[in-house]
Enzyme design. Structure first.
Site, mmCIF file in Angstrom:
data_model
loop_
_atom_site.group_PDB
_atom_site.id
_atom_site.type_symbol
_atom_site.label_atom_id
_atom_site.label_comp_id
_atom_site.label_asym_id
_atom_site.label_seq_id
_atom_site.Cartn_x
_atom_site.Cartn_y
_atom_site.Cartn_z
ATOM 1 C CG ASP A 1 -1.990 -1.045 1.174
ATOM 2 O OD1 ASP A 1 -2.067 -1.766 0.157
ATOM 3 O OD2 ASP A 1 -2.765 -1.152 2.138
ATOM 4 C CG ASP B 1 -12.726 -2.240 -0.697
ATOM 5 O OD1 ASP B 1 -12.151 -3.345 -0.754
ATOM 6 O OD2 ASP B 1 -12.411 -1.267 -1.407
#
Length: 235
Positions: free
Chosen positions: A8, A127
């Protein structure tokens, strides 16, 4: 089962968040290219990259480092975060990215997304907060149920669905297996579990449940899982 290590990116560094909160970012590596090459040396075939800055701003923010990783590794790289337009997809593919992950735009423009999947390698990122789809870098929760959203892609040309239970992401609390199974059953797509992986036991459960892939993030960074061993035993 495909084990996919994750990087990330926030301001050019490899970080991990807790439950998607940017202020919780912990820096693990200031040279993400070095990290990507390490994953490749361990046996990784794929690499999952999220441009966190891009997810919040709605357009790519870490292109340079992603380009470097593409140039100096042989990994099949999937990238998500702030991809809202076809020209952005093309830009990433031109850099050498293998496939792109669409989230917010997939919910806003599902037909457009399915059409893109006819032309490009597209992965859908679903998500969820309390079972409902979160968008805009997880900052907004929609009324749509994650499993219903997943079902809408049944029979489409998308390559895979990555499903994340945000409540577990970065918490090392174990994968939400029931949620992952529902997404897989509803969509009938190649499904990749994400969020909360904490142990080899999680990998064993996912493999037993015939889940095709899993993202490994904090469990690696915090030394909970030996990736080399995981690749040898589960992939």
């Amino acid at each position: 089962m495909e084990i996919i290590p994750a990087i990330d990116l926030k301001e050019g560094c490899a970080v991990r968040l807790k439950q998607g909160e940017m202020e919780s970012a912990k820096i693990y590596e200031t040279n993400p290219l070095k990290l990507a090459q390490y994953f490749e040396d361990l046996g990784a075939k794929y690499l999952h990259i999220v441009d966190l800055d891009g997810a919040f701003r709605g357009k790519p923010q870490n292109l340079k480092i992603i380009e470097e990783i593409c140039k100096h590794s042989h990994l099949k790289i999937e990238v998500g975060g702030g991809i809202r337009e076809e020209q952005t997809i093309q830009k990433y593919l031109d850099l050498g990215v293998y496939r792109v992950i669409l989230g917010s735009i997939a919910l806003l423009k599902p037909d457009f997304t399915k059409a893109l999947a006819e032309k490009y390698r597209i992965v859908i990122g679903i998500d969820a907060k309390n079972g409902r789809v979160a968008t805009q870098g997880w900052a907004e929760t929609q009324s749509v149920l994650a499993e219903d959203f997943a079902e809408s892609f049944k029979g489409s040309k998308i390559e895979a669905i990555i499903c994340t239970d945000i409540a577990r992401d970065g918490m090392l609390s174990g994968i939400n297996v029931d949620f992952t199974k529902k997404i897989a059953q509803k969509s009938q797509c190649f499904t990749i579990a994400s969020g909360g992986l904490s142990s080899y036991e999680d990998l064993e459960i996912l493999q037993k449940e015939k889940i095709e892939g899993v993202i490994v993030g904090k469990a690696f960074y915090e030394g909970k899982i030996d990736l080399k061993k995981a690749f040898e035993n589960f992939s």
